[in-house]
Design a protein around this motif. Structure first.
Motif, PDB file in Angstrom:
ATOM      1  N   ILE A 196      40.846  70.566 -65.389  1.00 34.28           N
ATOM      2  CA  ILE A 196      41.018  70.029 -64.033  1.00 34.28           C
ATOM      3  C   ILE A 196      41.871  70.992 -63.211  1.00 34.28           C
ATOM      4  O   ILE A 196      43.001  71.316 -63.584  1.00 34.28           O
ATOM      5  N   PRO A 197      41.353  71.467 -62.073  1.00 32.40           N
ATOM      6  CA  PRO A 197      42.136  72.392 -61.238  1.00 32.40           C
ATOM      7  C   PRO A 197      43.342  71.705 -60.600  1.00 32.40           C
ATOM      8  O   PRO A 197      43.188  70.877 -59.703  1.00 32.40           O
ATOM      9  N   GLY A 198      44.530  72.021 -61.090  1.00 24.52           N
ATOM     10  CA  GLY A 198      45.767  71.518 -60.509  1.00 24.52           C
ATOM     11  C   GLY A 198      46.623  72.676 -60.034  1.00 24.52           C
ATOM     12  O   GLY A 198      46.135  73.808 -59.911  1.00 24.52           O
ATOM     13  N   PRO A 199      47.904  72.439 -59.764  1.00 20.98           N
ATOM     14  CA  PRO A 199      48.787  73.506 -59.274  1.00 20.98           C
ATOM     15  C   PRO A 199      48.825  74.732 -60.182  1.00 20.98           C
ATOM     16  O   PRO A 199      48.843  75.873 -59.705  1.00 20.98           O
ATOM     17  N   THR A 200      48.830  74.508 -61.489  1.00 16.85           N
ATOM     18  CA  THR A 200      48.896  75.629 -62.432  1.00 16.85           C
ATOM     19  C   THR A 200      47.625  76.468 -62.384  1.00 16.85           C
ATOM     20  O   THR A 200      47.679  77.703 -62.308  1.00 16.85           O
ATOM     21  N   GLY A 241      52.924  82.262 -69.606  1.00 14.22           N
ATOM     22  CA  GLY A 241      53.804  81.455 -68.767  1.00 14.22           C
ATOM     23  C   GLY A 241      53.374  80.002 -68.719  1.00 14.22           C
ATOM     24  O   GLY A 241      54.211  79.087 -68.786  1.00 14.22           O
ATOM     25  N   VAL A 242      52.083  79.763 -68.616  1.00 16.70           N
ATOM     26  CA  VAL A 242      51.560  78.396 -68.596  1.00 16.70           C
ATOM     27  C   VAL A 242      51.855  77.697 -69.920  1.00 16.70           C
ATOM     28  O   VAL A 242      52.287  76.534 -69.946  1.00 16.70           O
ATOM     29  N   ALA A 243      51.631  78.393 -71.038  1.00 19.33           N
ATOM     30  CA  ALA A 243      51.891  77.802 -72.348  1.00 19.33           C
ATOM     31  C   ALA A 243      53.372  77.450 -72.511  1.00 19.33           C
ATOM     32  O   ALA A 243      53.718  76.377 -73.023  1.00 19.33           O
ATOM     33  N   LEU A 296      57.623  78.266 -64.308  1.00 16.44           N
ATOM     34  CA  LEU A 296      58.317  77.363 -63.396  1.00 16.44           C
ATOM     35  C   LEU A 296      57.366  76.338 -62.786  1.00 16.44           C
ATOM     36  O   LEU A 296      57.678  75.140 -62.736  1.00 16.44           O
ATOM     37  N   VAL A 297      56.214  76.795 -62.318  1.00 13.05           N
ATOM     38  CA  VAL A 297      55.258  75.881 -61.687  1.00 13.05           C
ATOM     39  C   VAL A 297      54.783  74.823 -62.682  1.00 13.05           C
ATOM     40  O   VAL A 297      54.648  73.646 -62.347  1.00 13.05           O
ATOM     41  N   THR A 298      54.550  75.234 -63.927  1.00 12.03           N
ATOM     42  CA  THR A 298      54.044  74.304 -64.945  1.00 12.03           C
ATOM     43  C   THR A 298      55.135  73.362 -65.446  1.00 12.03           C
ATOM     44  O   THR A 298      54.931  72.144 -65.538  1.00 12.03           O
TER      45      THR A 298
END
Length: 208
Positions: free
Chosen positions: A19-23, A45-47, A117-119
């Motif tokens: 699902i396309p979200g902020p990350t 970074g996401v992980a 940070l975003v995630t």
């Protein structure tokens, strides 16, 4: 923890990550502007961000499980129904994927930190895990073992998802920019997610 619980968690997580979200939008933005070199630092970074959010959520769920079995059962049903809601939301999203290319030169370390940070600091991440995870947890099984297995599984999937999004965005920009293509992806994923949600409702009910 049964194999069925792990398999259901893996399938639902894989769909949710799509699902396309902020990350995802951040990953695509960097990839559109700076190409395939963004894939590895963004995926790491996401992980790391998901590890932070998921660990905090799991520790909170562990404390809840130890104090209120009734509330924990309620959360299991909320999490199962949440999948259905997300599936409908994804279906209705159509071809929306608003990602602006980031043209400014950025180091790998800075990209990694930005993705983390975003995630990790997105309040929706912790809320999501608190609602989602109880449907798959077995109150009678060892909590720390389940925590380790679920986190390792989700982090591998999160890394692969971010890495894949970055590569696709950098090499198939026309596809990413085409609302019709994104609509097909969203509606296919939404339908599968609703199906996963219904299956999870049944799974949660059988474990209640």
């Amino acid at each position: 923890m049964s194999f069925e619980a792990w398999a259901a968690f893996t399938a639902a997580s894989a769909l949710l990550l799509l699902i396309p979200g902020p990350t995802v939008l951040l990953v695509v933005s960097y990839a559109l502007g700076q190409g395939w070199r963004t894939a590895l630092p963004m995926a790491v970074g996401v992980a790391l961000g998901d590890f932070t959010a998921m660990t905090l959520s799991m520790l909170g769920l562990g404390a809840l499980l130890a104090t209120s079995a009734t509330l924990f059962t309620v959360l299991k049903w909320v999490g199962a129904l949440y999948l259905v809601y997300l599936g409908v939301k994804l279906w209705r999203a159509g071809g929306a994927l608003q990602a602006t290319p980031r043209q400014d030169a950025t180091s790998a370390a800075r990209m990694l930190g930005h993705a983390w940070l975003v995630t990790a600091l997105n309040p929706k991440s912790i809320t999501f895990f608190v609602a989602f995870l109880p449907a798959f947890l077995d109150p009678a099984a060892d909590f720390l073992t389940q925590m380790a297995v679920f986190e390792a599984t989700f982090l591998v999937l999160a890394f692969a998802n971010a890495f894949g999004y970055a590569l696709i965005a950098s090499r198939a920009r026309a596809f990413v920019a085409n609302p019709r293509s994104i609509a097909i992806v969203n509606r296919t994923g939404g339908g599968l997610l609703v199906g996963a949600g219904v299956a999870t409702v049944a799974f949660a009910g059988s474990k209640s």
